[in-house]
Design an enzyme around this catalytic site. Structure first.
Site, PDB file in Angstrom:
ATOM      1  N   TRP A  10       0.818  -1.215   0.000  1.00 56.71           N
ATOM      2  CA  TRP A  10       0.000   0.000   0.000  1.00 56.71           C
ATOM      3  C   TRP A  10       0.850   1.263   0.000  1.00 56.71           C
ATOM      4  O   TRP A  10       0.315   2.366  -0.151  1.00 56.71           O
ATOM      5  CB  TRP A  10      -0.903   0.035   1.235  1.00 56.71           C
ATOM      6  N   LYS A  11       2.159   1.118   0.233  1.00 54.93           N
ATOM      7  CA  LYS A  11       3.048   2.291   0.377  1.00 54.93           C
ATOM      8  C   LYS A  11       2.451   3.246   1.422  1.00 54.93           C
ATOM      9  O   LYS A  11       1.808   2.782   2.360  1.00 54.93           O
ATOM     10  CB  LYS A  11       3.239   2.980  -0.965  1.00 54.93           C
ATOM     11  N   GLU A  97      12.023   2.170  -3.379  1.00 52.31           N
ATOM     12  CA  GLU A  97      11.820   3.494  -2.761  1.00 52.31           C
ATOM     13  C   GLU A  97      12.636   3.624  -1.482  1.00 52.31           C
ATOM     14  O   GLU A  97      13.086   4.718  -1.129  1.00 52.31           O
ATOM     15  CB  GLU A  97      10.317   3.728  -2.515  1.00 52.31           C
ATOM     16  N   GLY A 173       5.020   2.004 -10.564  1.00 54.17           N
ATOM     17  CA  GLY A 173       4.151   3.174 -10.500  1.00 54.17           C
ATOM     18  C   GLY A 173       4.155   4.018 -11.761  1.00 54.17           C
ATOM     19  O   GLY A 173       3.677   5.145 -11.756  1.00 54.17           O
ATOM     20  N   SER A 212       3.735  -2.076 -12.038  1.00 53.56           N
ATOM     21  CA  SER A 212       2.548  -1.777 -12.831  1.00 53.56           C
ATOM     22  C   SER A 212       1.754  -3.020 -13.242  1.00 53.56           C
ATOM     23  O   SER A 212       1.247  -3.086 -14.355  1.00 53.56           O
ATOM     24  CB  SER A 212       2.931  -0.935 -14.057  1.00 53.56           C
ATOM     25  N   GLY A 233       1.561  -2.696  -6.229  1.00 57.74           N
ATOM     26  CA  GLY A 233       1.466  -1.403  -5.553  1.00 57.74           C
ATOM     27  C   GLY A 233       0.108  -0.779  -5.791  1.00 57.74           C
ATOM     28  O   GLY A 233      -0.893  -1.128  -5.162  1.00 57.74           O
ATOM     29  N   GLY A 234       0.050   0.161  -6.740  1.00 60.11           N
ATOM     30  CA  GLY A 234      -1.158   0.946  -6.997  1.00 60.11           C
ATOM     31  C   GLY A 234      -2.442   0.128  -7.088  1.00 60.11           C
ATOM     32  O   GLY A 234      -3.462   0.491  -6.476  1.00 60.11           O
TER      33      GLY A 234
HETATM   34  C1  PEP Z   1       5.501  -1.550  -5.797  1.00 61.10           C
HETATM   35  O1  PEP Z   1       5.304  -0.542  -5.140  1.00 61.10           O
HETATM   36  O2  PEP Z   1       6.205  -2.458  -5.355  1.00 61.10           O
HETATM   37  C2  PEP Z   1       4.875  -1.638  -7.120  1.00 61.10           C
HETATM   38  C3  PEP Z   1       5.124  -2.683  -7.862  1.00 61.10           C
HETATM   39  O3  PEP Z   1       4.066  -0.597  -7.478  1.00 61.10           O
HETATM   40  P1  PEP Z   1       3.093  -0.524  -8.789  1.00 61.10           P
HETATM   41  O4  PEP Z   1       2.341  -1.833  -8.833  1.00 61.10           O
HETATM   42  O5  PEP Z   1       2.199   0.624  -8.505  1.00 61.10           O
HETATM   43  O6  PEP Z   1       3.966  -0.348  -9.954  1.00 61.10           O
END
Ligand code: PEP
Length: 249
Positions: A10-11, A97, A173, A212, A233-234
């Site tokens: 979820w970051k 990150e 992302g 993504s 992530g997202g």
């Molecule tokens: C992540 O934060 O590990 C990630 C893969 O993000 P996203 O799916 O948004 O690219």
């Protein structure tokens, strides 16, 4: 056969109220064609809420990071024991990150991996190259360096008890996913590198793809031989998208 794992990162997103709906919706959707092991990694402050709401659901939860230290004067940090206090099973280690925004080095990431594993958490070790590194043909060298640092600190056997997430930084992302073949090539490289030290470890370890992943590209990624699931992530912030990815296994 390795079990497929889908983990949501979820970051720094969410709220108590929003999480209630998100967690309940994920929980409610689990009976509907989800066979993967599912993990939710909320911000640390929401781990107790997550533990309460997901208790008994079959969904696991985990931290997004941890300290390599057991306890002491490390203001703002969270230890492995604290994550375990709230029944975390997993912890993400070395997310790009953390590496870029918090200057975490390969050596520090390796220490964190070791701390997680010693405490009984399953580390999800993130590795992956920057866009300029890919363009310079350095993808394998970067991934090998990140992986080798952990093997040197924790030993090859420790890797079998963890999970590896290949996350090309340029795909996180950005909406730019690695093609299934691009991802498969790096996953196969990781497995071969592990196999050179221990074939059994290489066969056992789960290697997730992250970057993504969305409901419309998950199935073709998860169909590749060496892709054992995803770090999302997202798309993990929306119950329907996350569940659709879980069902794509
Ligand atoms: C992540 O934060 O590990 C990630 C893969 O993000 P996203 O799916 O948004 O690219």
């Amino acid at each position: 056969m390795r079990q497929t794992l889908v983990a949501g990162n979820w970051k720094m997103n969410g709220s108590r109220e929003g999480n209630r709906h998100l967690l309940d919706a994920i929980k409610a959707g689990m009976d509907d064609g989800v066979s993967a092991e599912v993990v939710v990694c909320p911000p640390a402050i929401y781990i107790p809420q997550t533990a309460r709401r997901l208790d008994g659901s079959g969904i696991s939860w985990g931290g997004q990071d941890l300290s390599q230290h057991e306890s002491g004067a490390y203001t703002g940090e969270i230890s492995a024991a604290m994550l375990l206090d709230y029944q975390c099973k997993y912890v993400i280690i070395g997310h790009s990150e953390r590496r870029s925004l918090h200057a975490e080095t390969d050596a520090q990431v390796a220490e964190k991996f070791l701390a997680a594993q010693k405490a009984g958490l399953t580390p999800i070790l993130c590795v992956g190259e920057l866009l300029e590194e890919r363009e310079a043909g350095e993808t394998e060298a970067v991934v090998a360096r990140q992986l080798d640092a952990v093997i040197a600190a924790a030993g090859i056997q420790a890797v079998a008890g963890g999970v590896i997430a290949y996350e090309p930084v340029w795909a996180i992302g950005t909406g730019k996913t690695a093609s299934p073949q691009q991802a498969q090539d790096v996953h196969a490289f990781i497995r071969q590198r592990l196999a050179a030290q221990d074939a059994n470890v290489a066969e056992k370890v789960q290697i997730l793809y992250g970057g993504s992943v969305k409901p419309d590209n998950a199935a073709e990624l998860f169909a590749m031989t060496d892709i054992d699931g995803g770090l999302i992530g997202g798309a993990s912030l929306d119950a329907e998208s996350f569940l659709a990815i879980c069902r794509a296994v």
